[in-house]
Design a protein around this motif. Structure first.
Motif, PDB file in Angstrom:
ATOM      1  N   UNK A 100      -2.563 -36.035   2.500  1.00  0.00           N
ATOM      2  CA  UNK A 100      -2.365 -34.775   3.203  1.00  0.00           C
ATOM      3  C   UNK A 100      -0.957 -34.202   3.053  1.00  0.00           C
ATOM      4  N   UNK A 101       0.030 -35.036   2.823  1.00  0.00           N
ATOM      5  CA  UNK A 101       1.395 -34.533   2.793  1.00  0.00           C
ATOM      6  C   UNK A 101       1.737 -33.979   1.413  1.00  0.00           C
ATOM      7  N   UNK A 102       2.749 -33.110   1.311  1.00  0.00           N
ATOM      8  CA  UNK A 102       2.989 -32.389   0.059  1.00  0.00           C
ATOM      9  C   UNK A 102       3.731 -33.167  -1.031  1.00  0.00           C
ATOM     10  N   UNK A 103       4.237 -34.359  -0.716  1.00  0.00           N
ATOM     11  CA  UNK A 103       4.978 -35.098  -1.741  1.00  0.00           C
ATOM     12  C   UNK A 103       3.986 -35.775  -2.687  1.00  0.00           C
ATOM     13  N   UNK A 104       3.442 -34.992  -3.554  1.00  0.00           N
ATOM     14  CA  UNK A 104       2.291 -35.372  -4.373  1.00  0.00           C
ATOM     15  C   UNK A 104       2.576 -36.513  -5.344  1.00  0.00           C
ATOM     16  N   UNK A 105       3.859 -36.710  -5.684  1.00  0.00           N
ATOM     17  CA  UNK A 105       4.215 -37.669  -6.724  1.00  0.00           C
ATOM     18  C   UNK A 105       4.421 -39.075  -6.179  1.00  0.00           C
ATOM     19  N   UNK A 106       4.380 -39.240  -4.866  1.00  0.00           N
ATOM     20  CA  UNK A 106       4.603 -40.549  -4.254  1.00  0.00           C
ATOM     21  C   UNK A 106       3.278 -41.204  -3.883  1.00  0.00           C
ATOM     22  N   UNK A 107       3.110 -42.445  -4.289  1.00  0.00           N
ATOM     23  CA  UNK A 107       1.884 -43.157  -3.958  1.00  0.00           C
ATOM     24  C   UNK A 107       1.721 -43.299  -2.441  1.00  0.00           C
ATOM     25  N   UNK A 108       2.832 -43.384  -1.730  1.00  0.00           N
ATOM     26  CA  UNK A 108       2.774 -43.551  -0.279  1.00  0.00           C
ATOM     27  C   UNK A 108       2.259 -42.311   0.436  1.00  0.00           C
ATOM     28  N   UNK A 109       2.209 -41.169  -0.269  1.00  0.00           N
ATOM     29  CA  UNK A 109       1.643 -39.949   0.305  1.00  0.00           C
ATOM     30  C   UNK A 109       0.156 -40.081   0.583  1.00  0.00           C
ATOM     31  N   UNK A 110      -0.503 -40.901  -0.194  1.00  0.00           N
ATOM     32  CA  UNK A 110      -1.959 -40.955  -0.197  1.00  0.00           C
ATOM     33  C   UNK A 110      -2.495 -42.052   0.713  1.00  0.00           C
ATOM     34  N   UNK A 111      -3.474 -41.653   1.508  1.00  0.00           N
ATOM     35  CA  UNK A 111      -4.031 -42.575   2.489  1.00  0.00           C
ATOM     36  C   UNK A 111      -5.255 -43.334   1.985  1.00  0.00           C
ATOM     37  N   UNK A 112      -5.933 -42.741   1.024  1.00  0.00           N
ATOM     38  CA  UNK A 112      -7.201 -43.308   0.569  1.00  0.00           C
ATOM     39  C   UNK A 112      -7.190 -43.441  -0.947  1.00  0.00           C
ATOM     40  N   UNK A 113      -7.735 -44.562  -1.411  1.00  0.00           N
ATOM     41  CA  UNK A 113      -7.714 -44.872  -2.837  1.00  0.00           C
ATOM     42  C   UNK A 113      -9.082 -45.343  -3.315  1.00  0.00           C
ATOM     43  N   UNK A 114      -9.379 -44.996  -4.566  1.00  0.00           N
ATOM     44  CA  UNK A 114     -10.556 -45.547  -5.196  1.00  0.00           C
ATOM     45  C   UNK A 114     -10.276 -46.938  -5.738  1.00  0.00           C
TER      46      UNK A 114
END
Length: 123
Positions: A100-114
């Motif tokens: 949800x957060x705008x720092x798209x290049x950081x893996x920590x931005x993402x909450x859900x992963x395949x």
């Protein structure tokens, strides 16, 4: 939870193309920033591409700019990574992610992963 399912990985010769897909399984991904990352053994997960929830903005790592294209179809609840002119250094496990957060290049931005899909490019 937002289950994400990747598909489309495989083996290809250098210069070839592959198309990766990521589907939200049972829950909409339309509201999320969606990204693709890749990882090789012994290295950190690396940003590849991202797309905003509306699809109006896309972002790419310098290493794939001009060769890869990220897109999304919110009606189909999917995100796609078209990979052209593949190189041996593109070999990695590719992961789809939602955040949800705008720092798209950081893996920590993402909450859900395949679970990841293997891409192998031979020379």
């Amino acid at each position: 939870q937002v289950p994400l399912v990747e598909s489309g990985g495989g083996s290809v010769q250098a210069g070839g193309s592959l198309r990766l897909s990521c589907a939200g399984s049972g829950r909409t991904i339309n509201i999320f920033l969606m990204g693709w990352f890749r990882q090789v053994p012994g290295k950190e997960r690396e940003f590849v591409a991202a797309i905003t929830w509306s699809g109006s903005n896309t972002y790419y790592a310098d290493s794939v700019q001009g060769r890869f294209t990220i897109s999304r179809d919110n009606a189909e609840n999917t995100v796609t990574l078209q990979m052209n002119s593949l190189k041996p250094e593109d070999t990695a496990v590719y992961y789809c992610a939602a955040g949800r957060t705008p720092t798209y290049y950081r893996a920590t931005t993402y909450n859900y992963w395949g679970q990841g899909t293997q891409v192998t490019v031979s020379s």
